[in-house]
Design an enzyme around this catalytic site. Structure first.
Site, PDB file in Angstrom:
ATOM      1  N   ASP A   1       0.832  -1.202   0.000  1.00 24.50           N
ATOM      2  CA  ASP A   1       0.000   0.000   0.000  1.00 24.50           C
ATOM      3  C   ASP A   1       0.871   1.259   0.000  1.00 24.50           C
ATOM      4  O   ASP A   1       1.953   1.260   0.576  1.00 24.50           O
ATOM      5  CB  ASP A   1      -0.875  -0.033   1.264  1.00 24.50           C
TER       6      ASP A   1
ATOM      7  N   ASN B   1       1.587   3.450  -2.856  1.00 23.07           N
ATOM      8  CA  ASN B   1       2.296   3.866  -4.072  1.00 23.07           C
ATOM      9  C   ASN B   1       1.801   5.211  -4.599  1.00 23.07           C
ATOM     10  O   ASN B   1       2.604   6.075  -4.943  1.00 23.07           O
ATOM     11  CB  ASN B   1       2.137   2.796  -5.158  1.00 23.07           C
TER      12      ASN B   1
ATOM     13  N   SER C   1      -6.474  -5.794  -6.555  1.00 22.69           N
ATOM     14  CA  SER C   1      -7.653  -6.411  -5.953  1.00 22.69           C
ATOM     15  C   SER C   1      -8.837  -6.256  -6.905  1.00 22.69           C
ATOM     16  O   SER C   1      -8.832  -5.390  -7.800  1.00 22.69           O
ATOM     17  CB  SER C   1      -7.972  -5.766  -4.607  1.00 22.69           C
ATOM     18  N   THR C   2      -9.845  -7.075  -6.700  1.00 24.14           N
ATOM     19  CA  THR C   2     -11.031  -6.998  -7.557  1.00 24.14           C
ATOM     20  C   THR C   2     -11.687  -5.616  -7.434  1.00 24.14           C
ATOM     21  O   THR C   2     -12.404  -5.190  -8.324  1.00 24.14           O
ATOM     22  CB  THR C   2     -12.040  -8.107  -7.183  1.00 24.14           C
TER      23      THR C   2
ATOM     24  N   ASN D   1      -9.971  -2.815  -7.359  1.00 22.16           N
ATOM     25  CA  ASN D   1      -9.154  -1.822  -8.064  1.00 22.16           C
ATOM     26  C   ASN D   1      -9.708  -1.440  -9.441  1.00 22.16           C
ATOM     27  O   ASN D   1      -9.279  -0.443 -10.026  1.00 22.16           O
ATOM     28  CB  ASN D   1      -7.710  -2.307  -8.225  1.00 22.16           C
TER      29      ASN D   1
HETATM   30  C1  V07 Z   1       2.079  -3.590  -9.338  1.00 23.98           C
HETATM   31  C2  V07 Z   1       3.945  -2.412  -8.225  1.00 23.98           C
HETATM   32  C3  V07 Z   1       4.064  -2.917  -6.811  1.00 23.98           C
HETATM   33  C4  V07 Z   1       3.228  -2.105  -5.849  1.00 23.98           C
HETATM   34  C5  V07 Z   1       1.752  -2.333  -5.988  1.00 23.98           C
HETATM   35  C6  V07 Z   1       1.029  -1.557  -7.055  1.00 23.98           C
HETATM   36  C7  V07 Z   1       1.775  -1.371  -8.326  1.00 23.98           C
HETATM   37  C8  V07 Z   1       4.267  -6.270  -9.797  1.00 23.98           C
HETATM   38  C9  V07 Z   1       3.131  -6.769 -10.355  1.00 23.98           C
HETATM   39  C10 V07 Z   1       2.936  -8.084 -10.888  1.00 23.98           C
HETATM   40  C11 V07 Z   1       1.671  -8.659 -10.870  1.00 23.98           C
HETATM   41  C12 V07 Z   1       1.470  -9.935 -11.365  1.00 23.98           C
HETATM   42  C13 V07 Z   1       2.527 -10.607 -11.862  1.00 23.98           C
HETATM   43  C14 V07 Z   1       3.786 -10.072 -11.892  1.00 23.98           C
HETATM   44  C15 V07 Z   1       3.997  -8.803 -11.406  1.00 23.98           C
HETATM   45  C16 V07 Z   1       2.195  -5.764 -10.239  1.00 23.98           C
HETATM   46  C17 V07 Z   1       0.212  -4.642 -10.360  1.00 23.98           C
HETATM   47  C18 V07 Z   1       0.754  -3.562  -9.725  1.00 23.98           C
HETATM   48  C19 V07 Z   1      -1.212  -4.618 -10.766  1.00 23.98           C
HETATM   49  F1  V07 Z   1       2.342 -11.863 -12.334  1.00 23.98           F
HETATM   50  N1  V07 Z   1       4.061  -5.051  -9.363  1.00 23.98           N
HETATM   51  N2  V07 Z   1       2.795  -4.711  -9.627  1.00 23.98           N
HETATM   52  N3  V07 Z   1       0.910  -5.734 -10.625  1.00 23.98           N
HETATM   53  N4  V07 Z   1       2.606  -2.504  -8.707  1.00 23.98           N
END
Ligand code: V07
Length: 248
Positions: A25, A27, A70-71, A73
């Protein structure tokens, strides 16, 4: 208060957590504080994912689950949703070699239906590429919602009962667990340590069943400022709590 790093890999008696789950949380707030667009926060958040993944695998954690989307979002502005959906693609473009080097296996829990095909493909590719790694599982909760997960498990069990495969009185915790999305990380479905950043202290529909017995660790740091040393602090706090229980 800063505690010295620990090395749990070398000490099997420390009761280190097997499954650590993180709600990443802060960002957006991080970006706003710097007068930047929210996507910069998400981008920096990805660097924190990398740091924490590496440290967790060095500490001998078995499963690291990260709550990425999350669902709920989907209610965000369409362009932010679009940007977030691209992040797994970028993440794997940059980090798959490093994950291989660290022997990390990628897994995902969540509802794939609404996820764009290109994102789904990138995740599937990363899972395929790392499927033979037998180190830590890096488990992304992506388009995940815990109530929806429990509803789906209930539907599956009802269907099986109607088909005569099981009787209703036979349904038990193990059977429910078997129908949850976390079946893919068996035998580590239960969360041992839940971490949430940015000062919020809520569960937000994250692994409701699986967090039944977990310890909670809250950090005031915004997720992009989270480091491997902060993870160590959380792990140390967990181990000290386990020690205190053990002493009673
Ligand atoms: C996201 C970066 C980390 C902080 C949270 C919000 C932004 C890695 C992924 C990811 C998701 C699935 C996957 C591989 C990587 C990711 C979202 C947002 C939606 F298989 N960071 N990150 N996915 N953030």
């Amino acid at each position: 208060m800063h505690q010295a790093p620990i090395n749990m890999v070398e000490n099997e008696e420390t009761n280190a957590p097997a499954h650590v789950a993180v709600i990443m949380d802060g960002n957006g707030r991080w970006a706003e504080r710097q007068g930047k667009a929210r996507k910069f926060g998400h981008q920096e958040g990805m660097e924190a994912v990398r740091r924490v993944t590496i440290r967790a695998s060095e500490r001998g954690i078995k499963v690291l689950t990260l709550y990425a989307f999350s669902t709920e979002n989907w209610k965000r502005p369409p362009q932010e949703v679009h940007f977030l959906m691209q992040l797994p693609i970028r993440f794997f473009d940059r980090f798959v070699p490093e994950l291989q080097e660290k022997n990390v296996r990628v897994n995902m829990i969540g509802f794939e239906e609404k996820v764009p095909t290109s994102t789904r493909k990138a995740i599937q590719k990363a899972m395929d590429q790392t499927k033979d790694n037998d180190g830590m599982i890096l488990n992304f909760a992506f388009n995940y919602g815990s109530r929806a997960e429990i509803v789906r498990a209930t539907q599956s069990l009802c269907e099986r009962a109607l088909n005569g495969e099981i009787s209703i009185s036979e349904i038990n915790e193990e059977m429910i667990e078997h129908h949850l999305l976390t079946q893919s990380i068996a035998p580590y479905q239960d969360v041992d340590l839940l971490i949430r950043s940015s000062g919020e202290q809520r569960l937000s529909n994250f692994l409701l069943w699986q967090n039944a017995y977990s310890e909670f660790y809250f950090s005031d740091l915004l997720w992009p400022d989270f480091t491997g040393d902060v993870l160590d602090e959380a792990l140390l706090s967990y181990i000290n709590r386990q020690r205190r229980y053990g002493a009673v």
